[in-house]
Design a protein around this motif. Structure first.
Motif, PDB file in Angstrom:
ATOM      1  N   VAL A   1      -2.487   2.200  -4.401  1.00 18.00           N
ATOM      2  CA  VAL A   1      -1.744   3.457  -4.512  1.00 18.00           C
ATOM      3  C   VAL A   1      -2.698   4.632  -4.372  1.00 18.00           C
ATOM      4  CG1 VAL A   1      -0.220   4.884  -5.940  1.00 18.00           C
ATOM      5  CG2 VAL A   1      -0.063   2.386  -6.070  1.00 18.00           C
ATOM      6  N   LEU A   2      -2.329   5.547  -3.482  1.00 15.90           N
ATOM      7  CA  LEU A   2      -3.064   6.796  -3.350  1.00 15.90           C
ATOM      8  C   LEU A   2      -2.076   7.934  -3.597  1.00 15.90           C
ATOM      9  CD1 LEU A   2      -5.665   7.772  -0.691  1.00 15.90           C
ATOM     10  CD2 LEU A   2      -3.767   9.297  -1.137  1.00 15.90           C
ATOM     11  N   THR A   3      -2.424   8.837  -4.506  1.00 17.62           N
ATOM     12  CA  THR A   3      -1.521   9.943  -4.818  1.00 17.62           C
ATOM     13  C   THR A   3      -2.119  11.276  -4.394  1.00 17.62           C
ATOM     14  OG1 THR A   3      -2.372  10.301  -7.056  1.00 17.62           O
ATOM     15  CG2 THR A   3      -0.600   8.689  -6.808  1.00 17.62           C
TER      16      THR A   3
ATOM     17  N   ARG B   1       0.869  -1.173   0.000  1.00 22.53           N
ATOM     18  CA  ARG B   1       0.000   0.000   0.000  1.00 22.53           C
ATOM     19  C   ARG B   1       0.907   1.224   0.000  1.00 22.53           C
ATOM     20  NH1 ARG B   1      -4.970   0.484   4.093  1.00 22.53           N
ATOM     21  NH2 ARG B   1      -5.365  -1.438   2.956  1.00 22.53           N
ATOM     22  N   ILE B   2       0.702   2.142  -0.934  1.00 28.39           N
ATOM     23  CA  ILE B   2       1.633   3.262  -1.124  1.00 28.39           C
ATOM     24  C   ILE B   2       0.892   4.584  -1.155  1.00 28.39           C
ATOM     25  CG2 ILE B   2       3.336   4.307  -2.670  1.00 28.39           C
ATOM     26  CD1 ILE B   2       3.878   1.481  -3.780  1.00 28.39           C
ATOM     27  N   LEU B   3       1.335   5.509  -0.310  1.00 25.04           N
ATOM     28  CA  LEU B   3       0.922   6.904  -0.400  1.00 25.04           C
ATOM     29  C   LEU B   3       2.047   7.659  -1.105  1.00 25.04           C
ATOM     30  CD1 LEU B   3      -0.820   9.396   0.305  1.00 25.04           C
ATOM     31  CD2 LEU B   3       0.437   9.522   2.470  1.00 25.04           C
ATOM     32  N   ALA B   4       1.761   8.263  -2.244  1.00 23.43           N
ATOM     33  CA  ALA B   4       2.758   9.006  -3.012  1.00 23.43           C
ATOM     34  C   ALA B   4       2.378  10.484  -3.020  1.00 23.43           C
ATOM     35  CB  ALA B   4       2.847   8.486  -4.443  1.00 23.43           C
ATOM     36  N   ILE B   5       3.294  11.333  -2.569  1.00 22.40           N
ATOM     37  CA  ILE B   5       3.029  12.772  -2.505  1.00 22.40           C
ATOM     38  C   ILE B   5       3.975  13.495  -3.453  1.00 22.40           C
ATOM     39  CG2 ILE B   5       2.782  14.796  -1.049  1.00 22.40           C
ATOM     40  CD1 ILE B   5       2.476  12.999   1.341  1.00 22.40           C
ATOM     41  N   GLY B   6       3.422  14.105  -4.475  1.00 25.93           N
ATOM     42  CA  GLY B   6       4.202  14.901  -5.410  1.00 25.93           C
ATOM     43  C   GLY B   6       4.016  16.381  -5.138  1.00 25.93           C
ATOM     44  N   VAL B   7       4.642  17.194  -5.948  1.00 27.08           N
ATOM     45  CA  VAL B   7       4.468  18.641  -5.823  1.00 27.08           C
ATOM     46  C   VAL B   7       4.174  19.236  -7.194  1.00 27.08           C
ATOM     47  CG1 VAL B   7       5.721  19.023  -3.685  1.00 27.08           C
ATOM     48  CG2 VAL B   7       7.001  18.889  -5.807  1.00 27.08           C
TER      49      VAL B   7
END
Length: 407
Positions: free
Chosen positions: A324-326, A250-256
């Protein structure tokens, strides 16, 4: 705010096992813009704390690129503090200043003359192939990150793995450096991409965050030899891959990234040529922000394809279930930068002005270099607001997995 939850399967080189499921955190790069991640994570920590789901650190696999690698490593060094680590990261960003990250090379008259400032910039570019001196960041990171605590968190079972990425100027290979709980060699190799087990150091962070043309390349040892590395966002075609390979399901991905570029809501069209600042900002956006969305889209396509296959066929494929949650900013970071760019130190301001990077689409370049309190506070607030707007979804995604695993 754009948050997409993808439930299904993602490519993995390891078979399904009965080991505890792992939650990963993937932090993308973007210079000063990554303060947004600190605000979002602080809000997530408060959500988890208020829900009484758990007070322990919620991520077992941390991966980061560029300034996202700094955030990931900072969190790894504070993971034993549980949710308090997320507050610590926001506090670190609140205290940051441009002169704690970089400065222009000094020349005798740079304080008074634009020509002297330009001369220092040219000399620096000739000597170290970079416009800025980033030695201040080395000192800042040494003070903020106690590297020995990462190994403690790994051995106690609070963390499973930490990984940072960098791009080799010497070989062109995109490397992921991993520090894992078991310390075993990383059997991960793809065309143009490699992974190696190494204790993460400040040098790895400097290499991963060495923005091309802005900060100097950093030497690292790989495959028994020295190579020079720059920003890990370069040539990063699959930013989620490291977290999957290291066992996260399970992945939380935080971009900008942001919904629109710096036309600030409306495309900016003129008959004149774009300024150097506009071109540089466009190039930076391509380096830092396009790959996460492309990788999520690829996982989505894989998931859709697998759902169409019979269960007997899926069972024979080297895939396992991954969610995946982005999370990306809901507002233009270029617009925020334009509102605060004049708070930069005067020598930096002169350089950006000369490049046409203070207004309109040129402000995109400034947004990566603007380590000043007003901009940082605005980014932290935006991250907190974006999490609040989707609090139920984020809490549902994370709280069911927030179980402590301390040995």
């Amino acid at each position: 705010m754009y948050i997409d939850t993808l439930k299904g399967a993602a490519l993995a080189s390891t078979p399904i096992t009965t080991k505890p499921r792992l939650t990963g955190l993937v932090l993308m790069g973007g210079g000063a813009r990554t303060a947004y991640q600190a605000g979002a994570l602080q809000a997530i920590g408060r959500l988890l704390g208020a829900s009484q789901a758990a007070a322990c650190f919620p991520f077992q696999v941390l991966t980061g690129t560029s300034a996202g690698a700094l955030n990931a490593t900072f969190l790894a060094s504070r993971a034993m503090e549980g949710l308090g680590a997320l507050d610590d990261l926001a506090e670190f960003w609140q205290g940051i200043r441009t002169d704690a990250v970089y400065h222009l090379p000094q020349t005798p008259l740079a304080r008074f003359s634009r020509w002297a400032t330009a001369l220092g910039l040219v000399l620096s570019a000739r000597q170290q192939a970079a416009a800025m001196d980033s030695l201040a960041l080395v000192n800042t990171l040494h003070k903020a990150i106690e590297l020995s605590r990462i190994d403690t968190a790994l051995q106690k079972g609070v963390l499973h793995a930490l990984a940072v990425t960098a791009s080799s100027y010497s070989s062109g290979v995109h490397w992921t450096f991993c520090q894992t709980q078991d310390g075993l060699p990383i059997p991960w190799s793809r065309p143009g991409r490699r992974a190696e087990q190494q204790p993460i150091t400040i040098e790895h962070l400097m290499a991963s965050s060495a923005i091309p043309f802005i900060f100097p390349a950093t030497p690292l040892w790989v495959d028994g030899g020295m190579e020079f590395f720059g920003d890990g966002s370069m040539r990063q075609i699959s930013p989620l891959s490291a977290a999957v390979q290291l066992g996260a399901d399970r992945i939380l991905a935080i971009g900008v990234s942001q919904p629109q570029r710096a036309g600030l809501g409306t495309p900016l069209r003129t008959n004149g040529r774009p300024s150097l600042g506009t071109i540089a900002g466009h190039a930076m956006a391509s380096v830092f922000h396009d790959t996460l969305e492309a990788d999520v889209e690829q996982i989505s396509r894989i998931n859709q394809s697998l759902r169409k296959l019979p269960e007997s066929v899926r069972a024979e494929l080297p895939f396992r279930s991954v969610e995946v949650l982005t999370l990306q900013p809901s507002a233009s970071l270029d617009a925020l930068a334009q509102a605060h760019v004049h708070t930069l130190p005067l020598p930096i301001l002169r350089v950006l002005e000369g490049l046409g990077a203070l207004q309109g689409s040129g402000a995109a370049l400034a947004s990566y270099l603007l380590f000043e309190p007003g901009f940082i506070r605005a980014l932290l607030a935006l991250g907190q607001a974006d999490v609040a707007a989707r609090s139920a979804e984020i809490l549902d995604f994370l709280s069911t997995r927030s179980t402590c695993q301390v040995r």
